[in-house]
Design a protein around this motif. Sequence first.
Motif, short mmCIF file in Angstrom:
data_model
loop_
_atom_site.label_atom_id
_atom_site.label_comp_id
_atom_site.label_asym_id
_atom_site.label_seq_id
_atom_site.Cartn_x
_atom_site.Cartn_y
_atom_site.Cartn_z
N GLY A 9 0.81 -1.22 0.00
CA GLY A 9 0.00 0.00 0.00
C GLY A 9 0.84 1.26 0.00
N GLY A 10 1.98 1.25 -0.72
CA GLY A 10 2.75 2.48 -0.93
C GLY A 10 2.12 3.26 -2.09
N ILE A 11 2.86 4.19 -2.66
CA ILE A 11 2.28 5.02 -3.72
C ILE A 11 1.88 4.16 -4.93
CG2 ILE A 11 4.52 5.69 -4.76
CD1 ILE A 11 1.37 7.91 -4.46
N ILE A 30 -3.52 -5.45 0.74
CA ILE A 30 -2.87 -6.01 1.93
C ILE A 30 -1.52 -5.32 2.08
CG2 ILE A 30 -2.08 -8.08 3.11
CD1 ILE A 30 -3.88 -9.68 1.35
N ALA A 37 8.83 3.18 1.41
CA ALA A 37 9.56 4.36 0.93
C ALA A 37 8.60 5.53 0.74
CB ALA A 37 10.26 4.02 -0.38
N LEU A 44 10.18 15.26 -3.60
CA LEU A 44 10.15 16.24 -4.68
C LEU A 44 9.35 15.72 -5.86
CD1 LEU A 44 13.79 17.65 -4.91
CD2 LEU A 44 11.88 18.34 -3.44
N GLY A 158 -1.18 -6.62 7.15
CA GLY A 158 -0.56 -7.93 7.29
C GLY A 158 0.45 -8.15 6.18
N VAL A 191 11.19 -3.18 0.17
CA VAL A 191 11.15 -4.22 1.19
C VAL A 191 10.44 -5.47 0.66
CG1 VAL A 191 9.00 -3.47 2.35
CG2 VAL A 191 10.75 -4.67 3.64
N GLY A 205 18.56 5.87 1.69
CA GLY A 205 18.84 7.29 1.91
C GLY A 205 18.11 7.78 3.13
N LEU A 207 16.42 11.36 5.32
CA LEU A 207 16.02 12.76 5.40
C LEU A 207 16.19 13.20 6.84
CD1 LEU A 207 14.46 12.01 2.74
CD2 LEU A 207 12.71 13.58 3.48
N TYR A 224 18.66 17.28 -1.31
CA TYR A 224 17.63 18.29 -1.48
C TYR A 224 17.16 18.89 -0.17
CZ TYR A 224 13.92 14.62 -0.79
OH TYR A 224 13.11 13.61 -0.32
N GLY A 279 14.88 5.42 4.48
CA GLY A 279 14.13 4.48 3.66
C GLY A 279 15.00 3.92 2.54
N LEU A 300 10.23 1.88 -8.82
CA LEU A 300 9.99 3.27 -9.26
C LEU A 300 11.19 4.18 -9.00
CD1 LEU A 300 6.29 3.59 -7.98
CD2 LEU A 300 7.04 3.43 -10.36
N SER A 302 13.72 6.79 -7.86
CA SER A 302 13.53 8.09 -7.19
C SER A 302 12.38 8.87 -7.82
CB SER A 302 14.82 8.90 -7.26
OG SER A 302 15.15 9.11 -8.62
C1 FAD Z 1 15.33 8.89 1.12
C2 FAD Z 1 14.38 8.81 -0.04
C3 FAD Z 1 14.02 9.96 -0.71
C4 FAD Z 1 13.14 9.90 -1.80
N1 FAD Z 1 12.79 11.05 -2.43
C5 FAD Z 1 11.93 11.00 -3.47
C6 FAD Z 1 11.53 12.20 -4.12
O1 FAD Z 1 11.99 13.29 -3.78
N2 FAD Z 1 10.65 12.11 -5.15
C7 FAD Z 1 10.14 10.91 -5.57
O2 FAD Z 1 9.31 10.88 -6.51
N3 FAD Z 1 10.52 9.76 -4.98
C8 FAD Z 1 11.40 9.79 -3.94
N4 FAD Z 1 11.79 8.63 -3.35
C9 FAD Z 1 11.37 7.36 -3.95
C10 FAD Z 1 9.95 6.98 -3.56
O3 FAD Z 1 9.83 7.09 -2.16
C11 FAD Z 1 9.68 5.56 -4.06
O4 FAD Z 1 9.89 5.48 -5.45
C12 FAD Z 1 8.24 5.12 -3.81
O5 FAD Z 1 7.80 5.51 -2.54
C13 FAD Z 1 8.11 3.62 -3.96
O6 FAD Z 1 6.75 3.31 -3.75
P1 FAD Z 1 6.24 1.81 -3.76
O7 FAD Z 1 4.78 1.87 -3.56
O8 FAD Z 1 6.78 1.10 -4.96
O9 FAD Z 1 6.94 1.10 -2.51
P2 FAD Z 1 6.82 1.42 -0.95
O10 FAD Z 1 6.43 2.81 -0.68
O11 FAD Z 1 8.07 0.92 -0.32
O12 FAD Z 1 5.58 0.55 -0.47
C14 FAD Z 1 5.60 -0.83 -0.42
C15 FAD Z 1 4.61 -1.27 0.66
O13 FAD Z 1 4.32 -2.65 0.46
C16 FAD Z 1 4.39 -3.32 1.69
N5 FAD Z 1 4.74 -4.70 1.37
C17 FAD Z 1 5.83 -5.17 0.71
N6 FAD Z 1 5.76 -6.50 0.56
C18 FAD Z 1 4.61 -6.89 1.15
C19 FAD Z 1 4.00 -8.15 1.38
N7 FAD Z 1 4.58 -9.29 0.96
N8 FAD Z 1 2.81 -8.19 2.02
C20 FAD Z 1 2.21 -7.07 2.45
N9 FAD Z 1 2.76 -5.84 2.28
C21 FAD Z 1 3.94 -5.76 1.65
C22 FAD Z 1 5.47 -2.59 2.48
O14 FAD Z 1 5.36 -2.83 3.87
C23 FAD Z 1 5.16 -1.15 2.07
O15 FAD Z 1 4.17 -0.59 2.94
C24 FAD Z 1 12.64 8.65 -2.24
C25 FAD Z 1 13.01 7.49 -1.55
C26 FAD Z 1 13.85 7.55 -0.47
C27 FAD Z 1 14.23 6.29 0.25
#
Ligand code: FAD
Length: 324
Positions: A9-11, A30, A37, A44, A158, A191, A205, A207, A224, A279, A300, A302
């Motif tokens: 449930g990330g972005i 889930i 992250a 940004l 979960g 993760v 990285g 913040l 940044y 993160g 995805l 940065s």
């Molecule tokens: C320090 C830092 C600075 C950043 N700055 C920027 C920025 O300025 N601009 C920008 O656009 N991006 C930035 N990013 C990148 C951005 O944060 C990521 O690209 C984005 O958040 C990734 O989203 P996601 O949904 O793929 O993963 P995540 O946000 O990591 O979400 C994944 C979710 O899935 C859950 N999950 C994983 N596996 C399972 C499983 N088996 N069962 C249930 N749940 C599970 C995890 O617990 C988590 O909640 C930055 C990242 C970091 C670390």
Amino acid sequence: MKTALVIGGGIAGASAAYFLSGLGVQVTVIDAGVHAASAVPSALINPVRGQSGGVDARATDGMALTWALLQTLTAAGFDIPYGQTGVLRPIPDDKARARFERNLPPTLAHRWLGRDGLPTPLPPAWAHALWLPEGGWVDGAAFTRALLAASGARVIRGRVTAWTAHSAQLQEAAVDALPDVHTVLHCGGSVGSGWAGEARTHRMGSLLTLDRAATAVPLSFGAYLAPAAAGGVLGATYETPVQRWPTPELPLASLGWLLGKGDGLADLSGVGVTGRWTGSRLSGLQNGQDERGVWHLSGLGSKGFLLGPLLARELAGRVTGSLA
Ligand SMILES: Cc1cc2nc3c(=O)[nH]c(=O)nc-3n(C[C@H](O)[C@H](O)[C@H](O)COP(=O)(O)OP(=O)(O)OC[C@H]3O[C@@H](n4cnc5c(N)ncnc54)[C@H](O)[C@@H]3O)c2cc1C
């Protein structure tokens, strides 16, 4: 009614849930709720990347969709701290400026600013300044939360330990809670990739959260500085890339590096550090269906908030097309 299960449930997962629901699919998300992250306190929305000045072919469309979503969600009553402020890229020398100029597409709004036209002061060492008026910043956690809530998806806290194209199993064995679905999407981020045992590229990285925004508009080169919901942030993803998910931590030497980068961007005297957030982001975009029939949106890098919603909207279209 068609049903989908989104793991993560990330972005990526929240955007997928939002657009799938909009297409009439009943969605369950889930989410383990750890190490996302997307919980980054201030991300940004920056179309011109890193120190190379690379511009993704979808950057303008992605940025437009992210701002449109933020406006829609805000109008619907969600409280999401963000600023469509523009982004300033300080550039150290003529060589770097030439590199940036080579990459800038004419369709992307930008201006090279002289010293007297800067929206925020820059230390004299910076030779040039590139102004990106359509950029800005967003509170990642608030944006992601709002998308999930607006999607109307059922959210289960979960960790999924096994999944197929039509089913998933929770670590806590509440198997009854997870009936078979028409389709499964894996959006587990850094993760989740680690838990799945994949060998992919992770970059950690940190913040530092600041008691006030050190600059009125985000500044980015190497690290940044940006406004945030409460004060501001100084951050970067700068640790050495690794092939396994790393436990988030901030090595002392990295703290020194980050503070040095921040000092190079702006005068930080009088700015207090209130905390830190660490993160890990995953590189290598995975966006489609694997040989087992499971859909993926991950890697995805940065650009999670620049491209995540756009790629999720496209993927949702492909997923529903496959269910028709
Ligand atoms: C320090 C830092 C600075 C950043 N700055 C920027 C920025 O300025 N601009 C920008 O656009 N991006 C930035 N990013 C990148 C951005 O944060 C990521 O690209 C984005 O958040 C990734 O989203 P996601 O949904 O793929 O993963 P995540 O946000 O990591 O979400 C994944 C979710 O899935 C859950 N999950 C994983 N596996 C399972 C499983 N088996 N069962 C249930 N749940 C599970 C995890 O617990 C988590 O909640 C930055 C990242 C970091 C670390």
